[in-house]
Each structure stands twice: as C-alpha cells, then as structure tokens.
Design an enzyme around this catalytic site. Structure first.
Site, PDB file in Angstrom:
ATOM      1  N   CYS A 142     -35.919 -30.162 -48.267  1.00  0.00           N
ATOM      2  CA  CYS A 142     -36.816 -29.015 -48.344  1.00  0.00           C
ATOM      3  C   CYS A 142     -35.980 -27.756 -48.185  1.00  0.00           C
ATOM      4  CB  CYS A 142     -37.859 -29.115 -47.232  1.00  0.00           C
ATOM      5  SG  CYS A 142     -38.940 -27.689 -47.199  1.00  0.00           S
ATOM      6  N   GLU A 288     -46.375 -28.651 -55.491  1.00  0.00           N
ATOM      7  CA  GLU A 288     -45.456 -29.542 -54.777  1.00  0.00           C
ATOM      8  C   GLU A 288     -46.009 -30.946 -54.610  1.00  0.00           C
ATOM      9  OE1 GLU A 288     -43.406 -28.502 -51.259  1.00  0.00           O
ATOM     10  OE2 GLU A 288     -43.389 -26.372 -51.748  1.00  0.00           O
ATOM     11  N   CYS A 297     -41.072 -22.657 -52.946  1.00  0.00           N
ATOM     12  CA  CYS A 297     -40.369 -23.948 -52.858  1.00  0.00           C
ATOM     13  C   CYS A 297     -38.890 -23.667 -53.126  1.00  0.00           C
ATOM     14  CB  CYS A 297     -40.945 -24.923 -53.882  1.00  0.00           C
ATOM     15  SG  CYS A 297     -40.119 -26.522 -53.884  1.00  0.00           S
ATOM     16  N   GLY A 300     -37.298 -26.080 -55.452  1.00  0.00           N
ATOM     17  CA  GLY A 300     -37.900 -25.785 -56.756  1.00  0.00           C
ATOM     18  C   GLY A 300     -37.223 -24.597 -57.424  1.00  0.00           C
TER      19      GLY A 300
HETATM   20  N1  LIG Z   1     -42.881 -31.252 -51.361  1.00  0.00           N
HETATM   21  C1  LIG Z   1     -41.484 -31.467 -51.550  1.00  0.00           C
HETATM   22  C2  LIG Z   1     -40.697 -31.235 -50.307  1.00  0.00           C
HETATM   23  C3  LIG Z   1     -40.730 -29.805 -49.808  1.00  0.00           C
HETATM   24  C4  LIG Z   1     -40.005 -28.826 -50.714  1.00  0.00           C
HETATM   25  C5  LIG Z   1     -39.980 -27.455 -50.106  1.00  0.00           C
HETATM   26  N2  LIG Z   1     -41.189 -26.747 -50.090  1.00  0.00           N
HETATM   27  C6  LIG Z   1     -38.811 -26.612 -50.510  1.00  0.00           C
HETATM   28  O1  LIG Z   1     -38.797 -25.435 -50.130  1.00  0.00           O
HETATM   29  O2  LIG Z   1     -37.869 -27.111 -51.119  1.00  0.00           O
HETATM   30  C7  LIG Z   1     -41.222 -32.901 -52.047  1.00  0.00           C
HETATM   31  O3  LIG Z   1     -42.032 -33.809 -51.794  1.00  0.00           O
HETATM   32  O4  LIG Z   1     -40.192 -33.117 -52.668  1.00  0.00           O
END
Ligand SMILES: N[C@@H](CCC[C@H](N)C(=O)O)C(=O)O
Length: 354
Positions: A142, A288, A297, A300
């Site tokens: 994350c 997400e 994200c 992301g």
């Molecule tokens: N939901 C994502 C994990 C979290 C990603 C996060 N918000 C970020 O900032 O990178 C997953 O399941 O891969």
C-alpha cells in the site's frame, strides 16, 4: 491552547468509535488542536477518545488500560485513511481480518480504507508492514499506507527531521524517507510487467508486457495496461467506443467492481481510470480491490505513470492528480525503480475493543 483553538474546541457525544465499546468508556469526545508554531496556519483537529487528552499519540499509546483495548492512531495520505496499530511486540496482527473489516466500517466502526500493522522487521529489514483492506482481504502493498507507516514510526520512536527506514512488505523491501518538509519519498521498487506475475490472464502484447490490451467490460472495449507494484493494477486511458475518457463522469461504483472481479484477474485487481492533462500531468480515479472507491492510491499512481510511459503518453516524471490531492511519481530509467513523494499525517487517536 490558543484562544482561537479554545473557542473552536467542542465536546460532543461520542460517535462511531464509542459505539464500538471503548474499554475506557468515555462518554464524550474532546476535539482539540495540536500545538502549532505558526498561529496563522490552518489547524487540524485531533479527536481523542480519552477524557483527559494525552499530549501526543506516542504517550497515548503507552497507556495500556486494558489487555483487550486496541489503541490506534488514524492516519491519512491524501484522504486514503488507515487505522495504524503498534504491533512492534509481535509478528501476529492484533486484530483479525474480520475485526479489521468491522473497524473500517464508516457507520459502525472507526471508518478507514484499511488497518496497518507496524511489526518487527524480518530479513534484516527495520520493520514489517502488513495491511488488511476494508473488506478484510490482505494486499501485498500500500503506497499511501507506507507513507503513513513512516510517519507513525517517527512518532513512536520520537524521531525528528529526515529519517529513512527499510520495510519488509508482501511486495519486497520498500524504503520510505521522511523529508525535511514532512513529505515522505518512497522507493517503491521495480514494477512487474509480466502477465502471469501480475497476475492477469490477458496475453502479452508488447515484449512480455500487457500494454493496451482489449478488455470487455459493460459493453465497452477498454484498452488496458497491467502493472504490478507488488499488488495488481489495471490501468486504462479509455475505451474504443469512447472519444475521450472524462474521469469525473465515470460511475465508479458501477463499473469498478466489474473490473475488480473480471475473470482476467485471478487475484482481483485495482483499477485506475486516467486522463492525460499533459506529458507530465495526469489525472486519475481509482477503484481499489477490497476497498472500493478511495480518494487516493499510491501504488495506483505509480502503476499509472508506468502504464503512461509504456503507452508513450507521458514522461517518466509526472504529477498525478487524485481526488485527495497530487502525488509526484518518477519511474527512473537508471535503476528501473518507481519513486513516489507525498504527504501523510495523523488525524486522531483512540482506543476500541475490536
Ligand atoms: N487495495 C489495495 C491495497 C491498498 C493500496 C493503497 N491504497 C495504496 O495507496 O497503494 C490492494 O488490494 O491491492
């Protein structure tokens, strides 16, 4: 407390956190403002579930009133928010995935996009980071969370100024560095581009990478580029049938789950919808995996810049606008690593019985 802050300080009946049966049984929440060097600067409220608020999150965490109480500090990075748990004394997370899902509930819990555990390091790393999404699933990494993690360590260890840590994650070794201005720059490692390793069943279109592949969702043929930053991402700049993708017009809660659970993504996927504002300025919205629409994200945004470079749409160094604010992302040519710079801050702390 300054007169302005005192005037702004209010007490009100405890909200969702108290509804989760705090062990200290506070009947009121006090909203207070932390000390601030510049009286003209905008001030952020700190809500404490304790009746007499401690001076800092670290001193709050030292108060162990009950074995059953979970002490936490809520952090946010561009509105991507996390319940941070000091788990340095054990390699086992202090809450289960089911409890994490309850704590993340915005109506019946504390409310967050995930729960992050600061754990003892392994393989020579200073710390280990584990995270549960708001649905209780466990992702590998994350990006916004790791910036919050770095600031939380600085608070726990009472560190000032610039500091750097090595953090073992499901995506390998991640190295955040707290800068003088409080922003956190993170070495996010190398992107993974091979389809089976992301994982996606979509076939490679460019060398071993899945670049501008066609994916059918909701009657449209989307062009997608798949990138893993330890966790899987599907990046799209548009569909065959759409002239231009206006990300503000997307019905994210309708289309997002269709990408997340698409049969082409055996481990589900995060999805980024992107508009190119210039060759160094991108705008994205994200759906997400395990958390739905979030304000930002980090992994992301990194995946978006990698995809934009692979598709020839942008330079390697970009500002990426997310609903919660901008991130600076660079995919360096010399070491093939992606670097992310952005903010992270504590917003409140409390205790709860999970
Ligand atoms: N939901 C994502 C994990 C979290 C990603 C996060 N918000 C970020 O900032 O990178 C997953 O399941 O891969």
């Amino acid at each position: 407390m300054s007169p302005a802050a005192a005037a702004a300080a209010t007490s009100f009946a405890a909200g969702p956190v108290a509804a989760s049966t705090p062990i200290t049984a506070p009947s009121r929440v006090r909203v207070r403002f932390p000390p601030c060097a510049d009286p003209a600067a905008p001030r952020r409220a700190v809500a404490s579930m304790a009746v007499s608020a401690p001076r800092s999150a670290a001193s709050f965490l030292e108060r162990r009133e009950s074995e059953r109480a979970l002490h936490f500090v809520k952090y946010q990075g561009l509105g991507n928010d996390f319940i941070m748990v000091d788990n340095r004394d054990s390699p086992v997370p202090k809450v289960t995935p089911e409890e994490a899902a309850k704590l993340c509930d915005r109506n019946f819990g504390i409310g967050a996009d995930g729960v992050i555990f600061v754990m003892p390091g392994v393989n020579d790393a200073d710390y280990t980071m584990r995270i549960f999404n708001s649905d209780g699933s466990e992702p590998e990494m994350c990006g916004n969370g790791v910036r919050c993690f770095a600031r939380f360590i600085a608070e726990l260890e009472n560190l000032q100024g610039t500091n750097s840590f090595t953090i073992h994650t499901g995506a390998g070794l991640i190295i955040p560095e707290i800068q003088n201005d409080g922003q956190v720059k993170v070495d996010m490692g190398e992107p993974i581009l091979s389809g089976p390793d992301i994982p996606t069943k979509l076939l490679a279109t460019k060398n071993k990478a899945v670049v501008q592949a066609e994916l059918s969702v909701e009657g449209l043929t989307w062009h997608v580029t798949c990138v893993s930053m330890g966790n899987p991402h599907c990046v799209t700049f548009g569909a065959k049938e759409l002239k231009v993708l206006q990300v503000d017009d997307l019905k994210l809660s309708e289309i997002g789950p269709k990408f997340e659970h698409h049969e082409m993504f055996p481990a589900r996927t995060n999805t980024e919808f992107v508009q190119v504002l210039s060759r160094s300025h991108l705008k994205m919205r994200v759906w997400e995996r395990g958390a739905g629409a979030t304000l930002a994200c980090g992994t992301g945004a990194c995946a978006v810049v990698v995809a934009a470079v692979l598709e020839g749409r942008a330079e390697r160094k970009c500002v990426v606008d997310l609903p919660g604010g901008p991130l600076e992302i660079e995919w360096r040519e010399d070491d093939n690593h992606v670097y992310m710079t952005g903010p992270a801050e504590a917003v409140f702390y409390g205790s709860v019985v999970p």
